[in-house]
Design a protein around this motif. Sequence first.
Motif, PDB file in Angstrom:
ATOM      1  N   LEU A  45       0.807  -1.229   0.000  1.00  0.00           N
ATOM      2  CA  LEU A  45       0.000   0.000   0.000  1.00  0.00           C
ATOM      3  C   LEU A  45       0.837   1.274   0.000  1.00  0.00           C
ATOM      4  O   LEU A  45       0.324   2.356  -0.272  1.00  0.00           O
ATOM      5  CB  LEU A  45      -0.944   0.003   1.212  1.00  0.00           C
ATOM      6  N   SER A  98      -1.545   2.400  13.417  1.00  0.00           N
ATOM      7  CA  SER A  98      -0.554   3.284  12.778  1.00  0.00           C
ATOM      8  C   SER A  98      -0.918   4.748  12.997  1.00  0.00           C
ATOM      9  O   SER A  98      -0.046   5.579  13.307  1.00  0.00           O
ATOM     10  CB  SER A  98      -0.478   2.993  11.273  1.00  0.00           C
ATOM     11  N   ASP A 100      -2.767   6.077  15.372  1.00  0.00           N
ATOM     12  CA  ASP A 100      -2.602   6.464  16.780  1.00  0.00           C
ATOM     13  C   ASP A 100      -1.127   6.593  17.162  1.00  0.00           C
ATOM     14  O   ASP A 100      -0.758   7.468  17.956  1.00  0.00           O
ATOM     15  CB  ASP A 100      -3.288   5.444  17.698  1.00  0.00           C
ATOM     16  N   LYS A 157      -5.300   0.850  28.498  1.00  0.00           N
ATOM     17  CA  LYS A 157      -5.301   1.642  27.257  1.00  0.00           C
ATOM     18  C   LYS A 157      -5.676   3.080  27.615  1.00  0.00           C
ATOM     19  O   LYS A 157      -6.821   3.372  27.930  1.00  0.00           O
ATOM     20  CB  LYS A 157      -6.262   1.025  26.238  1.00  0.00           C
ATOM     21  N   HIS A 195     -18.931   2.545  17.255  1.00  0.00           N
ATOM     22  CA  HIS A 195     -18.722   3.993  17.490  1.00  0.00           C
ATOM     23  C   HIS A 195     -20.018   4.763  17.269  1.00  0.00           C
ATOM     24  O   HIS A 195     -20.417   5.603  18.077  1.00  0.00           O
ATOM     25  CB  HIS A 195     -17.656   4.540  16.529  1.00  0.00           C
ATOM     26  N   HIS A 273      -9.157  -4.802  18.708  1.00  0.00           N
ATOM     27  CA  HIS A 273     -10.160  -3.826  19.145  1.00  0.00           C
ATOM     28  C   HIS A 273     -11.540  -4.070  18.517  1.00  0.00           C
ATOM     29  O   HIS A 273     -12.559  -4.087  19.209  1.00  0.00           O
ATOM     30  CB  HIS A 273      -9.639  -2.432  18.781  1.00  0.00           C
TER      31      HIS A 273
HETATM   32  P1  NAD Z   1      -4.795  -2.111  13.177  1.00  0.00           P
HETATM   33  O1  NAD Z   1      -4.339  -0.770  12.775  1.00  0.00           O
HETATM   34  O2  NAD Z   1      -4.249  -2.670  14.443  1.00  0.00           O
HETATM   35  O3  NAD Z   1      -4.529  -3.114  11.979  1.00  0.00           O
HETATM   36  C1  NAD Z   1      -4.906  -4.474  12.089  1.00  0.00           C
HETATM   37  C2  NAD Z   1      -4.176  -5.301  11.054  1.00  0.00           C
HETATM   38  O4  NAD Z   1      -4.650  -4.960   9.764  1.00  0.00           O
HETATM   39  C3  NAD Z   1      -2.668  -5.055  11.012  1.00  0.00           C
HETATM   40  O5  NAD Z   1      -2.021  -6.304  10.962  1.00  0.00           O
HETATM   41  C4  NAD Z   1      -2.454  -4.312   9.703  1.00  0.00           C
HETATM   42  O6  NAD Z   1      -1.206  -4.579   9.131  1.00  0.00           O
HETATM   43  C5  NAD Z   1      -3.559  -4.850   8.853  1.00  0.00           C
HETATM   44  N1  NAD Z   1      -4.010  -3.980   7.767  1.00  0.00           N
HETATM   45  C6  NAD Z   1      -4.415  -2.694   7.878  1.00  0.00           C
HETATM   46  N2  NAD Z   1      -4.847  -2.250   6.687  1.00  0.00           N
HETATM   47  C7  NAD Z   1      -4.707  -3.267   5.808  1.00  0.00           C
HETATM   48  C8  NAD Z   1      -5.006  -3.431   4.416  1.00  0.00           C
HETATM   49  N3  NAD Z   1      -5.594  -2.459   3.716  1.00  0.00           N
HETATM   50  N4  NAD Z   1      -4.722  -4.599   3.847  1.00  0.00           N
HETATM   51  C9  NAD Z   1      -4.194  -5.632   4.570  1.00  0.00           C
HETATM   52  N5  NAD Z   1      -3.907  -5.548   5.888  1.00  0.00           N
HETATM   53  C10 NAD Z   1      -4.176  -4.373   6.496  1.00  0.00           C
HETATM   54  O7  NAD Z   1      -6.402  -2.183  13.280  1.00  0.00           O
HETATM   55  P2  NAD Z   1      -7.525  -1.101  13.552  1.00  0.00           P
HETATM   56  O8  NAD Z   1      -8.685  -1.852  14.024  1.00  0.00           O
HETATM   57  O9  NAD Z   1      -7.701  -0.196  12.396  1.00  0.00           O
HETATM   58  O10 NAD Z   1      -6.951  -0.216  14.748  1.00  0.00           O
HETATM   59  C11 NAD Z   1      -7.045  -0.625  16.092  1.00  0.00           C
HETATM   60  C12 NAD Z   1      -6.362   0.390  16.966  1.00  0.00           C
HETATM   61  O11 NAD Z   1      -7.013   1.670  16.805  1.00  0.00           O
HETATM   62  C13 NAD Z   1      -6.432   0.062  18.441  1.00  0.00           C
HETATM   63  O12 NAD Z   1      -5.199   0.359  19.045  1.00  0.00           O
HETATM   64  C14 NAD Z   1      -7.506   0.991  18.970  1.00  0.00           C
HETATM   65  O13 NAD Z   1      -7.357   1.325  20.328  1.00  0.00           O
HETATM   66  C15 NAD Z   1      -7.304   2.192  18.098  1.00  0.00           C
HETATM   67  N6  NAD Z   1      -8.478   3.075  17.971  1.00  0.00           N
HETATM   68  C16 NAD Z   1      -8.257   4.390  17.877  1.00  0.00           C
HETATM   69  C17 NAD Z   1      -9.304   5.262  17.745  1.00  0.00           C
HETATM   70  C18 NAD Z   1      -9.039   6.728  17.652  1.00  0.00           C
HETATM   71  O14 NAD Z   1      -9.966   7.499  17.424  1.00  0.00           O
HETATM   72  N7  NAD Z   1      -7.826   7.165  17.829  1.00  0.00           N
HETATM   73  C19 NAD Z   1     -10.613   4.779  17.671  1.00  0.00           C
HETATM   74  C20 NAD Z   1     -10.820   3.414  17.756  1.00  0.00           C
HETATM   75  C21 NAD Z   1      -9.735   2.560  17.893  1.00  0.00           C
END
Ligand code: NAD
Length: 381
Positions: A45, A98, A100, A157, A195, A273
Amino acid sequence: MSSIHLPVRIEFGLDSSITIGSEFRSLKCSKVMVVSDKGVINAGLLDKILKSLADAKVESVLYDNVVPDPDVKCVEQARDFYISERCDGILAVGGGSSIDTAKAAGALITNSEPIVSMGGMGKVKNPLPPLIAIPTTCGTGSEVTNVTVVTDEYHFKVPIISPYLIPKVAVLDPNLLTSLPPSLVAATGMDALTHAIEALTNKLENWYADMCAIKAIEMIGKAIRPAAAGGNVKALSEMLYASTLAGISFTLSRLGLVHAMSHPISGFAGVPHGVANAILLPYVMSFNLVGNPEGYALVAKALGIVGRSGVLETAKAGVEEVIGLNHQLGIPKSFKDVGVKENLFPQMITDTFKSGNVAINPRRVSEKDVEIIYQASFAGD
Ligand code: NAD
């Protein structure tokens, strides 16, 4: 009282991510730290994105050590890397982990306090370096939210909440989601649904947030199954847009008990999550119904439920719809199925009540209530 503060430009469209070079040029950045993880890189990507930066004569260096549920070490490493490379801008490409990490590293770059000391609301004193986020999952909405979540040494967290954490630009390119496996579309999509449902039904009133939440629930209800089935860019586009809308809704109106309880599940047991939220969602909805039947009836209607007599019946049908969605999407049925151990419950219950989202949950909640919900969702009853 309610307030709307959304200092983020949102660019949406197929291939919008390959304009990223000119975005950073207009921010007058000359060297950008790209924050991502191995899964995103292996999916290829970053290739066109790095080329776009190079074409615009913006240098880039890659921080790719992001871990799920990023911890203090991860975000401090990213900060140190930015400083040692003398960068002047940050680009996050990936899921919530990523984005965060990029946000927390940004807060550490311009603020001297340790990251966990900035936990809670309004403790980030100085603006971050220019930050652009490109989400590659359809879940967190972090590309538009005012929060970053960092896991501390006690597996807690820590949410850090500040308008400075809202990226300058969110670039939504549905093409980047085509590599997501069905299980990740499902889990991150159910995170976005959670959410929107929590923002719509909790005790805080914000009509703009409600409008975004209802639209997000409608879009997710229609698009999540075809998106998870694979090969459907239109459905993935709708999921991406809806997850950003859901992010806007909870930035303005916050969340509820699902998130208060799911963070300890991820922090202590490493359950992703989105999966943790998806498993808890119907249990918490059932518990909360009596606290806000009208709100949950709106959820049900947005999910396409029609023709029930009475508000409570409609609201209950919404819970059944969510149970059905989890089942059809292959979300694990219980926390037992994903390796959570019951002996973690006492600590998880304690940590649930450290969340500010408990106080705004639509129904008052006791420690016993939380224990019962953890037990039921553990057993899959
Ligand atoms: P993630 O970022 O942890 O990614 C999960 C997996 O998906 C990883 O292995 C990544 O490599 C893979 N991946 C991501 N995009 C891909 C793609 N297009 N193709 C193939 N693989 C891909 O997952 P998430 O659920 O997006 O994020 C979870 C985190 O976000 C937690 O730490 C949670 O606390 C946080 N969070 C933050 C907020 C905020 O507003 N800041 C809100 C909710 C959750």
